[in-house]
Motif scaffolding. Structure first.
Motif, short mmCIF file in Angstrom:
data_model
loop_
_atom_site.label_atom_id
_atom_site.label_comp_id
_atom_site.label_asym_id
_atom_site.label_seq_id
_atom_site.Cartn_x
_atom_site.Cartn_y
_atom_site.Cartn_z
N ALA A 137 0.85 -1.18 0.00
CA ALA A 137 0.00 0.00 0.00
C ALA A 137 0.89 1.23 0.00
O ALA A 137 1.96 1.24 0.61
CB ALA A 137 -0.91 0.02 1.22
N VAL A 138 0.43 2.27 -0.69
CA VAL A 138 1.01 3.61 -0.61
C VAL A 138 -0.09 4.53 -0.11
O VAL A 138 -1.23 4.44 -0.57
CB VAL A 138 1.53 4.08 -1.99
CG1 VAL A 138 2.02 5.53 -1.91
CG2 VAL A 138 2.63 3.15 -2.50
N SER A 145 -3.99 10.54 -1.31
CA SER A 145 -3.90 9.63 -2.45
C SER A 145 -3.47 8.26 -1.94
O SER A 145 -2.91 8.14 -0.84
CB SER A 145 -2.92 10.15 -3.51
OG SER A 145 -1.57 9.99 -3.11
N PHE A 146 -3.71 7.23 -2.74
CA PHE A 146 -3.39 5.87 -2.29
C PHE A 146 -3.24 4.94 -3.48
O PHE A 146 -3.78 5.16 -4.57
CB PHE A 146 -4.48 5.33 -1.35
CG PHE A 146 -5.89 5.49 -1.85
CD1 PHE A 146 -6.44 4.58 -2.74
CD2 PHE A 146 -6.66 6.56 -1.45
CE1 PHE A 146 -7.74 4.73 -3.20
CE2 PHE A 146 -7.96 6.73 -1.91
CZ PHE A 146 -8.50 5.81 -2.79
N LEU A 147 -2.45 3.89 -3.25
CA LEU A 147 -2.24 2.80 -4.20
C LEU A 147 -2.30 1.51 -3.40
O LEU A 147 -1.56 1.36 -2.41
CB LEU A 147 -0.89 2.95 -4.88
CG LEU A 147 -0.43 1.81 -5.80
CD1 LEU A 147 -1.32 1.71 -7.03
CD2 LEU A 147 1.03 2.01 -6.20
N LEU A 148 -3.18 0.60 -3.77
CA LEU A 148 -3.35 -0.66 -3.05
C LEU A 148 -3.16 -1.84 -4.00
O LEU A 148 -3.72 -1.84 -5.10
CB LEU A 148 -4.75 -0.77 -2.44
CG LEU A 148 -5.21 0.32 -1.46
CD1 LEU A 148 -6.64 0.03 -1.02
CD2 LEU A 148 -4.28 0.41 -0.27
N ASP A 149 -2.36 -2.82 -3.58
CA ASP A 149 -2.25 -4.09 -4.29
C ASP A 149 -2.35 -5.18 -3.23
O ASP A 149 -1.36 -5.55 -2.59
CB ASP A 149 -0.91 -4.17 -5.04
CG ASP A 149 -0.86 -5.35 -6.01
OD1 ASP A 149 -1.54 -6.36 -5.74
OD2 ASP A 149 -0.16 -5.25 -7.03
N LEU A 150 -3.57 -5.66 -3.01
CA LEU A 150 -3.89 -6.59 -1.94
C LEU A 150 -4.53 -7.84 -2.53
O LEU A 150 -5.00 -7.84 -3.66
CB LEU A 150 -4.83 -5.92 -0.94
CG LEU A 150 -4.33 -4.60 -0.34
CD1 LEU A 150 -5.38 -3.99 0.57
CD2 LEU A 150 -3.03 -4.80 0.42
N PRO A 151 -4.58 -8.94 -1.75
CA PRO A 151 -5.13 -10.19 -2.31
C PRO A 151 -6.54 -10.07 -2.86
O PRO A 151 -6.87 -10.74 -3.83
CB PRO A 151 -5.07 -11.13 -1.10
CG PRO A 151 -3.92 -10.64 -0.29
CD PRO A 151 -3.97 -9.13 -0.43
N GLU A 152 -7.39 -9.22 -2.29
CA GLU A 152 -8.77 -9.13 -2.76
C GLU A 152 -9.13 -7.77 -3.34
O GLU A 152 -10.31 -7.51 -3.60
CB GLU A 152 -9.73 -9.48 -1.61
CG GLU A 152 -9.60 -10.92 -1.15
CD GLU A 152 -10.68 -11.34 -0.19
OE1 GLU A 152 -11.76 -11.77 -0.65
OE2 GLU A 152 -10.44 -11.26 1.03
N LEU A 153 -8.14 -6.92 -3.55
CA LEU A 153 -8.45 -5.58 -4.07
C LEU A 153 -7.19 -4.93 -4.63
O LEU A 153 -6.12 -5.01 -4.03
CB LEU A 153 -9.00 -4.69 -2.93
CG LEU A 153 -9.31 -3.24 -3.32
CD1 LEU A 153 -10.58 -3.18 -4.15
CD2 LEU A 153 -9.43 -2.36 -2.09
N ARG A 154 -7.36 -4.26 -5.78
CA ARG A 154 -6.33 -3.37 -6.30
C ARG A 154 -7.00 -2.03 -6.59
O ARG A 154 -8.14 -1.98 -7.06
CB ARG A 154 -5.70 -3.95 -7.57
CG ARG A 154 -5.10 -5.33 -7.37
CD ARG A 154 -4.44 -5.83 -8.65
NE ARG A 154 -3.13 -5.18 -8.82
CZ ARG A 154 -2.44 -5.24 -9.95
NH1 ARG A 154 -2.94 -5.85 -11.02
NH2 ARG A 154 -1.25 -4.65 -10.03
N ALA A 155 -6.28 -0.94 -6.29
CA ALA A 155 -6.89 0.38 -6.45
C ALA A 155 -5.82 1.45 -6.55
O ALA A 155 -4.71 1.32 -6.00
CB ALA A 155 -7.81 0.70 -5.26
N ALA A 156 -6.16 2.52 -7.26
CA ALA A 156 -5.37 3.76 -7.26
C ALA A 156 -6.36 4.90 -7.15
O ALA A 156 -7.36 4.94 -7.88
CB ALA A 156 -4.55 3.88 -8.55
#
Length: 458
Positions: free
Chosen positions: A50-51, A242-253
Motif C-alpha cells: 500500500a502507498v 492519495s493511495f495505491l493498493l495491491d492486496l489479495p482481494e483488491l487493487r486500487a489507485a
C-alpha cells in the motif's frame, strides 16, 4: 543511520510474553516521495503493498505480519501464518477491525486497509447480497517506509529485509512511464442514470429524503497497470489524500478529495465534507474564474453543501464532548484535479467513552457520498445503481498503535470489484436537481481519473 533493536522477546509466538517490535532506521538523504514509493511498489519484494499520502507525508507498506478481514458474519485474523475465524460481535465492520487490531501481536503496529461502502448498509440491517464479500480489511506490514524530502524512516520486521528495502528505494528508475490510454466515459447510454436521478428527485419531492448521491460506473476494458496509473494520475491531481493498493482481494489507485475521519492520538476528530461542484477550466482563465464565482453563489450547490455540513456536525456532536464541536472552516473552495468543490471542516474532541473506531463508524460512509438521511439514501442507491459499490464511496485508511487514524473517502478512484475493473463517479441529487446536469457532473469528476488509466504492458 540509526537503528533501534527489536524487543528481546523477538517475534510473537503462542505463550510469548512480549510481542514483536519493528527495527527502526532513519536514512538522511534526498528522496522524491512519489518516485520512491513507486520503486518500492514495483520492487517485487512483497506479496502485497500500500502507498498512502496524507497532508504532505507519504508511506509505503509492504508484506504482511498479519491481517484482519471482516465479512457479514465473521472476522478472520491471520497472525504469523495462524488463521483464526470468529463470529461477528459488533454492529459495524470498522469496530470489528479496531477490536481485532487491539490484539495484534506487534507492539508498535501500523495498519493499512480499506472499508467497503456496504459496511454501513450492513450495519443498518441491509446485508450485502454476497455474504462472502469483504466489508473491511487491514494488514499490518512487514515493512513501513515514511518517505520525505529529507530522508526515509523505516520500520522493518527483520534486518535482512531492511537492506533489500533500502536497495530498492535507491535503485535507478527504469525509464519513462508507459503512456496512458484515456477512457471514454460518455460511450455508454446515459438513459439509466438520467432515469435514476429523476426517480430520486421524485422521492425527495415526496419527502422520503433530502439528498442522495447517485453514481454511475464505467468498466475499464483492459488490464490495468495500477502503479503507472497512480503515477500519471497523482501528477495531474491535487488530492486531499492519495493511495495505491495491491492486496489479495483488491487493487486500487485513487486521488481522494476529502477525508471521512481524521483522529489524533489525543482524541481530536475531524471530518472534511465536500459538496458542491464545478469543473475547472485551466485553459481558459476567464471561464475558470466565472465557474469559481458561480460555485459559491449557486443556490443548489450551496444548499447541497450546507445540509451535508449540518449532518456532519450532528454526527460529531453525538461522538464528542459537549462544547468541543465547531465548524472551523466553512465553504472554502477546494481545487481537486478536474473539478473544484465547496469544502468545510468539522472538528471536536471524542468523549471519554468513545474511540477512533467509534468515530469512523459514526461518520461512515461520508454524507457527501451517501445522502440525508443515510438510511433512506441506501434504499435509493440500491434502486438506482447496478450492483454493489465495494470500495467506491467507502474508505482507504491508515492507523497505528499510537492511536491515530486517517480515513480517506474512496472517490476519484479506479479499483477492482467482483473480478472487473471500474471507474465511478456520483453527483449529489436534491429536490431541484436537473438529471442532465448531474450526469454532466459525473463526467467532470471522472476526468480526474479516466485520462490517466495505463494499460499493463505484456
Amino acid at each position: 543511520m540509526t537503528t533501534h533493536a527489536p524487543s528481546p522477546a523477538g517475534p510473537h509466538r503462542p505463550g510469548a510474553t512480549a510481542p514483536l517490535r519493528y527495527l527502526h532506521t532513519r536514512i538522511a538523504a534526498t528522496y522524491d516521495p512519489l518516485a520512491t514509493a513507486l520503486r518500492l511498489a514495483r520492487s517485487g519484494l512483497f506479496d502485497r503493498h500500500a502507498v498512502y499520502e496524507q497532508a504532505g507525508r507519504w508511506w509505503f507498506a509492504g508484506g504482511a505480519l498479519g491481517s484482519v478481514t471482516v465479512r457479514q458474519d465473521e472476522v478472520a485474523t491471520d497472525w504469523n501464518g495462524v488463521r483464526h475465524v470468529t463470529a461477528r460481535t459488533t454492529g459495524h465492520a470498522v469496530r470489528e477491525l479496531g477490536a481485532a487490531l487491539a490484539d495484534a501481536p506487534v507492539a508498535d503496529w501500523r495498519g493499512y486497509g480499506w472499508a467497503a461502502f456496504e459496511c454501513a448498509p450492513a450495519a443498518a440491517g441491509r446485508p450485502p447480497a454476497d455474504p462472502r464479500q469483504p466489508l473491511a480489511h487491514v494488514f499490518v506490514p512487514r515493512v513501513e517506509v515514511e518517505i520525505g524530502g529529507g530522508g526515509l524512516d523505516l520500520r522493518c520486521a527483520d534486518a535482512g529485509l531492511l537492506h533489500r528495502v533500502l536497495a530498492a528505494a535507491g535503485a535507478r528508475d527504469g525509464g519513462p512511464e508507459p503512456a496512458p490510454r484515456p477512457l471514454d466515459v460518455e460511450a455508454d447510454d446515459p438513459g439509466p442514470y438520467l432515469a435514476a436521478v429523476a426517480d430520486a428527485v421524485a422521492r425527495i419531492g415526496r419527502g422520503e429524503l433530502e439528498k442522495v448521491i447517485l453514481s454511475r460506473r464505467v468498466e475499464v476494458p483492459f488490464e490495468l497497470d495500477f502503479a503507472a496509473t497512480y503515477a500519471a494520475g497523482r501528477r495531474a491531481n491535487t488530492p486531499a489524500r492519495s493511495f495505491l493498493l495491491d492486496l489479495p482481494e483488491l487493487r486500487a489507485a485513487g486521488f481522494s478529495p476529502e477525508t471521512v475521519a481524521e483522529v489524533s492520538p489525543d482524541g481530536w476528530v475531524t471530518s472534511q465534507p465536500l459538496a458542491g461542484t464545478r469543473a475547472r477550466h485551466g485553459d481558459d482563465p476567464e471561464q475558470d474564474a466565472r465557474a469559481r464565482a458561480e460555485l459559491r453563489t449557486d443556490v443548489k450547490e450551496v444548499y447541497e453543501h450546507a445540509v451535508s455540513v449540518l449532518l456532519a456536525d450532528t454526527e460529531m456532536r453525538a461522538l464528542c464532548a459537549p462544547g468541543s464541536v465547531a465548524v472551523d472552516e466553512f465553504m472554502a473552495v477546494k481545487e481537486r484535479g478536474s473539478v473544484r468543490h465547496l469544502g468545510s471542516r468539522v472538528r471536536g474532541r471524542l468523549r471519554a467513552d468513545r474511540n477512533r473506531w467509534d468515530a469512523l463508524a459514526a461518520l461512515f460512509p461520508a454524507v457527501t457520498a451517501s445522502g440525508i438521511p443515510k438510511a433512506a439514501a441506501y434504499r435509493v442507491i440500491d434502486a438506482g445503481e447496478p450492483g454493489s459499490r465495494g470500495l467506491y464511496a467507502g474508505a482507504v485508511l491508515r492507523a497505528t498503535a499510537e492511536g491515530d487514524l486517517d480515513a480517506a473517502l474512496a472517490l476519484r478512484t479506479v479499483h477492482t470489484h467482483q473480478g472487473r475493473t471500474w471507474v465511478r463517479a456520483g453527483a449529489g441529487v436534491v429536490g431541484v436537481s436537473d438529471p442532465a446536469r448531474e450526469y454532466r457532473e459525473t463526467c467532470e469528476k471522472l476526468a480526474s481519473v479516466a485520462p490517466y488509466l495505463t494499460p499493463r504492458q505484456a
